[in-house]
Design a protein around this motif. Sequence first.
Motif, short mmCIF file in Angstrom:
data_model
loop_
_atom_site.label_atom_id
_atom_site.label_comp_id
_atom_site.label_asym_id
_atom_site.label_seq_id
_atom_site.Cartn_x
_atom_site.Cartn_y
_atom_site.Cartn_z
N UNK A 173 0.83 -1.23 0.00
CA UNK A 173 0.00 0.00 0.00
C UNK A 173 0.85 1.27 0.00
N UNK A 174 2.18 1.12 0.02
CA UNK A 174 3.10 2.26 0.17
C UNK A 174 2.75 3.02 1.46
N UNK A 177 3.26 5.24 7.11
CA UNK A 177 2.82 5.64 8.46
C UNK A 177 2.45 4.43 9.31
N UNK A 180 5.66 2.40 10.26
CA UNK A 180 6.35 2.98 11.43
C UNK A 180 5.59 2.69 12.72
N UNK A 272 -7.74 1.43 -15.13
CA UNK A 272 -7.46 1.72 -13.72
C UNK A 272 -6.77 0.62 -12.94
N UNK B 63 -10.51 3.28 -6.35
CA UNK B 63 -10.11 1.93 -6.79
C UNK B 63 -10.42 1.73 -8.27
N UNK B 65 -10.55 4.08 -10.50
CA UNK B 65 -9.83 5.02 -11.34
C UNK B 65 -10.60 6.26 -11.77
N UNK B 74 -9.92 5.16 7.68
CA UNK B 74 -9.28 3.84 7.79
C UNK B 74 -10.34 2.76 8.01
N UNK B 84 -5.72 -0.19 -3.32
CA UNK B 84 -5.24 1.17 -3.57
C UNK B 84 -3.96 1.40 -2.76
N UNK B 85 -3.21 2.45 -3.11
CA UNK B 85 -2.09 2.86 -2.27
C UNK B 85 -2.65 3.71 -1.14
N UNK B 86 -2.05 3.57 0.05
CA UNK B 86 -2.44 4.42 1.17
C UNK B 86 -1.22 5.27 1.48
N UNK B 87 -1.22 6.52 0.99
CA UNK B 87 0.02 7.28 0.94
C UNK B 87 0.31 8.13 2.17
N UNK B 88 -0.74 8.50 2.90
CA UNK B 88 -0.47 9.35 4.07
C UNK B 88 -1.60 9.25 5.08
N UNK B 89 -1.21 9.46 6.34
CA UNK B 89 -2.19 9.54 7.42
C UNK B 89 -2.42 11.03 7.67
N UNK B 182 -7.19 8.88 5.66
CA UNK B 182 -5.98 8.53 4.92
C UNK B 182 -6.08 9.02 3.48
N UNK B 186 -5.16 5.61 -6.67
CA UNK B 186 -5.34 4.49 -7.59
C UNK B 186 -3.95 4.02 -8.04
N UNK B 187 -3.73 2.71 -8.00
CA UNK B 187 -2.38 2.20 -8.27
C UNK B 187 -1.94 2.46 -9.71
N UNK B 190 -1.51 6.34 -10.41
CA UNK B 190 -0.33 6.85 -9.70
C UNK B 190 0.90 6.82 -10.60
N UNK B 211 7.03 12.04 8.82
CA UNK B 211 8.28 11.99 8.06
C UNK B 211 7.96 11.99 6.59
#
Lengths: 370, 211
Positions: A173-174, A177, A180, A272, B63, B65, B74, B84-89, B182, B186-187, B190, B211
Amino acid sequence: MQSNELFCGRAERAVLSLRALYRAHGYSQYKMSKFEEYDLYVRNKSFLISDHVITLTDTTGRLLALKPDVTLSIVKNSRDTAGVKKVYYNENVYRTAAASHDFREITQVGLECMGEIDAYCTAEVLSLAARSLDALSPEFVLEVSHLDVVSHLLDSVGAEGAMRAELLRFLAEKNTHDIRALCASCGWDNESVELLCALVAVSGTPSSVRAQLDALSVACPNVKGAMDELYDAIGQLETEGFGAQLRLDFSLINDMNYYNGIVFRGYIKGVPTRILSGGRYDGLMHKMGKRQSAIGFAVYLDLLDGLNEPPAEYDVDTVVLYDATTPTARVSAAVAACVSAGERALALRELTDGLRYRELVDLRGDKCCE
Amino acid sequence: MSDMLNVALPKGRLGEKVYDIFERAGFACPSIREQNRKLIFENPEAGVRYFWVKPSDVAIYVERGAADIGVAGKDILLEYKPDVYELADLRMGVCKMAVAAKNGFRDDPTRTLRVATKFENIARRHYASLGRDIDIIHLNGSIEIAPILGLSDVIVDIVETGTTLKENDLSVIEDVLPISARLIANKANFKFKSAAIDRIVSEINQQVGAK
């Protein structure tokens, strides 16, 4: 005259060009039955994309499945012989859609290279994957990863069992957060965890991420061998001019029970999800009792339906209208004239609602032409 | 497909706060602040298109697209497990998934536990990890009523302040998961729009101090 290919749908055209590509590289076609013993899939359920297999009982009471996957059947029927066996396939597979739980028939084209897999075999399969994508769309991306790099970094973190599975999910999922957070709750070494997060952050063309990967190799010398293998494999692709379409991305994770080494996925703009998926699957070969190695990929051509092509302006080029008084020979001649000019002609007694045509030839009654 | 960055925002206060972050990352679309009932807003100069969707639908748009990125809780991601990618909280919309029961409830392990919830998969996974046999009762809202009327023994639901539980004589007996909003992507998309998406991720991380 127009080429016959123009009358095919996008997926059909793709099948023709991919088959020609694989044949040209010495791959022979592998044909198989629609049915396979259900047992094969039960034993290898996690190799399948969808959990649900469509089953039926044959006349002797054996439980069969409509094949949800091609690779398993090819592996099952392969023999441990010396050298390398190269096959391609063009088959329909049957799965249930994840969201709707409806049955789906999916056109899949792919190839498998089994036997003593050397650097050339790997480079050839990667090159054919890139060329397959290129044949589908000029705007494509081939994403490549090496599972041993991921595996070594997970070892250095010390993750095992359920925690390792969870970390792999976050990697895919990359999701740095949660990586960590999980590592902090498990009290793992912070330095190794940061290396894992640095690996997740890698996503780009080989030249743009080279410095990041070199730094990783220095910090974790275990990954150097796998990293070198990865750069060797993609070197040929760069020589062939696919450097700009390549992405190194270690969030690409296939089931490590089946896959090992180089894995890859292909995307084309406008679809997609991944349209191509493949990799080295020695694990599956060994699970099925084979001593050989193997690498291959599948292209999911049904996904091309999702591309929004501009709709055709006309349903037919010419409509030939006739009635009871029109001699059959005149209608035939009018249709034949259009067809020989490479056009599409439709002979009708009366116009149907909504039919879009470029020209109308009206042979009804005394009328001659409009 | 357009080269604009398509962003699915959850309707409501959270979506508005999220938009502020996107604006600071250089993806402004001033028309979005106008008071009207439009659902789609675009700013071709900034190369971005926003649309308001029901919070629980954001993951579906991403998902499949229709949106390149979006913001989802979450809870939704764990319930439906979209690919899907979950890139940030975003550390917004912070709350928790918890098990609640009537005050004074004592679990009888010899009986199957009746669990009322909107989040079937999360509840199933939670109790499977404990080895507890349960009977799931799927409800779409007012979950708190279930234990009061004897429809269920416990509920698995989102708890923010706990006021609703308190006013209905219920209390949390177990925490299941922490929840927050979050950023998802879409993978496939992206791969083609990573520069713009990376800019947003780093802006978010900067603002939330990650970070």
